[in-house]
Write an enzyme that holds these catalytic residues in place. Structure first.
Site, PDB file in Angstrom:
ATOM      1  N   ASP A 238       0.802  -1.220   0.000  1.00 50.84           N
ATOM      2  CA  ASP A 238       0.000   0.000   0.000  1.00 50.84           C
ATOM      3  C   ASP A 238       0.836   1.271   0.000  1.00 50.84           C
ATOM      4  O   ASP A 238       1.439   1.620   1.012  1.00 50.84           O
ATOM      5  CB  ASP A 238      -0.922  -0.025   1.220  1.00 50.84           C
TER       6      ASP A 238
ATOM      7  N   ASP B 172      -2.042   5.622  -5.830  1.00 51.03           N
ATOM      8  CA  ASP B 172      -2.273   4.723  -4.698  1.00 51.03           C
ATOM      9  C   ASP B 172      -2.431   3.275  -5.163  1.00 51.03           C
ATOM     10  O   ASP B 172      -3.318   2.971  -5.960  1.00 51.03           O
ATOM     11  CB  ASP B 172      -3.537   5.195  -3.972  1.00 51.03           C
TER      12      ASP B 172
END
Ligand SMILES: *[C@@H]1O[C@H](CO)[C@@H](O)[C@H](O)[C@H]1NC(C)=O
Ligand SMILES: *[C@@H]1O[C@H](CO)[C@@H](O)[C@H](O)[C@H]1NC(C)=O
Ligand SMILES: *[C@@H]1O[C@H](CO)[C@@H](O)[C@H](O)[C@H]1NC(C)=O
Ligand SMILES: *[C@@H]1O[C@H](CO)[C@@H](O)[C@H](O)[C@H]1NC(C)=O
Ligand SMILES: *[C@@H]1O[C@H](CO)[C@@H](O)[C@H](O)[C@H]1NC(C)=O
Length: 460
Positions: free
Chosen positions: A110, A336
């Site tokens: 992440d 992201d």
């Protein structure tokens, strides 16, 4: 995922001093071989591809509502710093070995959060424990909880009701707690542990004293159950001092790259998260670059600058300020790996949608899960012609993803535009992982730039 970190001086010092590391932060992991060169090579896996856009959307919306509510409450509370951490919905997992002897776990990769945390079990005799469900701390000889008086403890948020640190007590551990807007949470002991990683040239590195959250209480929809896709935790790759990339940065370089492979390809191809200084870019890779920006409001995120959007070569009249970070650090566009769909700020979203609708001749239909705004019926059409989308980025580079990165199969014969509007004022746009598929992305914090290449996935 919302994390409440008291505005501590140490936290900011650590951000400021990240590149001139001091013992204050003490967040650099040690390596067994200080002389070896190379980079870390972690296998990226893909699991349980989402079956419907509705599912992706509900996961993404959750993450977004969390991020945005974080931004809003920060404004009203003034003091807490909020790090937008992952809710773990990303579809890409890193193969991770932690402990001595190493235990194998899967972590969500992440770029939108910092903390590395894993599910922990406190079982003493874990032979009855189902293997591979959690990290068994007592089965490792190198597990070491961080003392609450250790400066590293200042880098994580603490539970609201926690004992003040008593530094005369030997076993006062550093407790952390991440709270999520939907009341999901992970809490436990901020600890250090040895991690075993593959490096380039087929070598293995034993990384000692990686600081991570050993999560004993994990609850709520965003970090448990089906939505977590069987992951055991999150590997934060953000800019903050606790992230994996920050902790190994001094040793391997503040740079990482990945290629998110198209999950619809069968069998799924292998790809890697590479951390550190890799081989110099070859001309064949044709890497393009765009500057990376930071926002004081969300210091974990990697922001890029979109200058304009083209659909079939026609530039859309979008005011560039829609995508840009303002002076306070609101807005902007984040790249992201932990969000699936792409989220575009209104009114840019309306313009993109209108342009797509204008150019597509295929019959319209509705999204079976009624979560996406624009779908077409492609049943019986062998190679549906879909408009070409491209983003002109700062640094005069152009990102032109293939149509399958923004039109997803919502049902048999139905393709939908995999984008959603951002309606929160001052909200940021997000380039999600679907849009990134099939490109090599290189996050270079030292040179503050993001490289990308359509030809880099076959490497190394
Ligand atoms: C450390 O790495 C270097 C270069 O890769 C290698 O030649 C050396 O044998 C390694 N030393 C140990 C103790 O592993
Ligand atoms: C752990 O449990 C198993 C059986 O459940 C037993 O045979 C073993 O002796 C136990 N080990 C310890 C260290 O208690
Ligand atoms: C810290 O622990 C010691 C030993 O238990 C105790 O005597 C002392 O009062 C404690 N200090 C605080 C501030 O609680
Ligand atoms: C390292 O690479 C080998 C061979 O590719 C693989 O079998 C092993 O699982 C990897 N180890 C880790 C810690 O990822
Ligand atoms: C798509 O079009 C076909 C006819 O070409 C029709 O049979 C089918 O029901 C349509 N599907 C949807 C989801 O609208």
């Amino acid at each position: 995922m919302v994390v409440w970190i008291p505005l501590s001086r140490v936290f900011f010092l650590c951000i400021l001093l990240l590149f001139s590391l001091t013992d204050l932060c003490n967040s650099q992991a040690d390596f067994n071989n200080k002389t070896s060169t190379g980079y870390l090579k972690l296998r990226l896996l893909h699991r349980n591809p989402f079956v419907s856009p509705a599912q992706a959307l509900s996961l993404d919306s959750h993450r977004l509502s969390v991020l945005y509510s974080a931004l809003q409450s920060r404004k009203s509370l003034k003091s807490p710093v909020v790090s937008g951490a992952s809710t773990g919905f990303g579809q890409y997992f890193v193969d991770f070995r932690i402990g001595s002897p190493p235990q194998k776990l899967l972590l969500v990769a992440d770029t939108g959060s910092d903390l590395v945390w894993v599910k922990c079990s406190a079982c003493r005799n874990c032979s009855k424990h189902a293997p591979g469900l959690a990290f068994l701390a007592r089965h490792s000889t190198t597990f070491a909880p961080i003392h609450c008086y250790d400066p590293a403890c200042q880098l994580v948020p603490h539970p609201v009701k926690h004992q003040p640190c008593n530094h005369t007590l030997l076993h006062s551990t550093c407790r952390y707690e991440y709270l999520y807007a939907d009341e999901s949470r992970t809490s436990g002991f901020f600890s250090r542990e040895t991690v075993t990683l593959n490096t380039s040239f087929g070598r293995v590195a034993r990384l000692k004293k990686l600081a991570f959250g050993c999560g004993f209480h994990i609850s709520g929809p965003s970090v448990s159950g089906a939505s977590f896709n069987g992951a055991h935790g999150v590997m934060g790759l953000g800019r903050g001092p606790t992230s994996f990339s920050s902790q190994v940065g001094k040793r391997f370089g503040y740079k990482f790259s990945y290629c998110l492979m198209d999950y619809t390809i069968s069998p799924p191809p292998t790809s890697y998260l590479l951390i550190g200084e890799t081989q110099p870019i070859t001309r064949k890779q044709m890497m393009s670059f765009t500057p990376l920006h930071t926002s004081a409001l969300s210091p974990s995120f990697y922001y890029i600058g979109i200058k304009s959007v083209f659909i079939d070569g026609v530039g859309l009249p979008i005011d560039p300020s829609i995508w840009a970070l303002d002076n306070q650090g609101n807005g902007g566009t984040v790249i992201d790996s932990g969000t699936t769909l792409t989220f575009i700020a209104e009114p840019a979203y309306r313009q993109v949608l209108t342009a797509f609708k204008k150019r597509i001749r295929l019959p319209r239909t509705t999204d079976p899960s009624s979560s996406l705004d624009f779908c077409v019926n492609v049943s019986g059409v062998a190679n549906p012609s879909l408009p070409k989308l491209s983003f002109r980025l700062e640094g005069d580079s152009v990102f032109s993803p293939p149509a399958r990165n923004y039109f997803i199969d919502a049902a048999e014969g139905v393709k939908c535009l995999a984008m959603r509007p951002v309606t929160t004022p001052s909200g940021f746009s997000i380039i999600g992982n679907l849009m990134q598929q099939g490109f090599l992305f290189e996050f270079d914090r030292e040179r503050s730039r993001l490289g990308f290449s359509r030809h880099g996935c076959a490497l190394p």
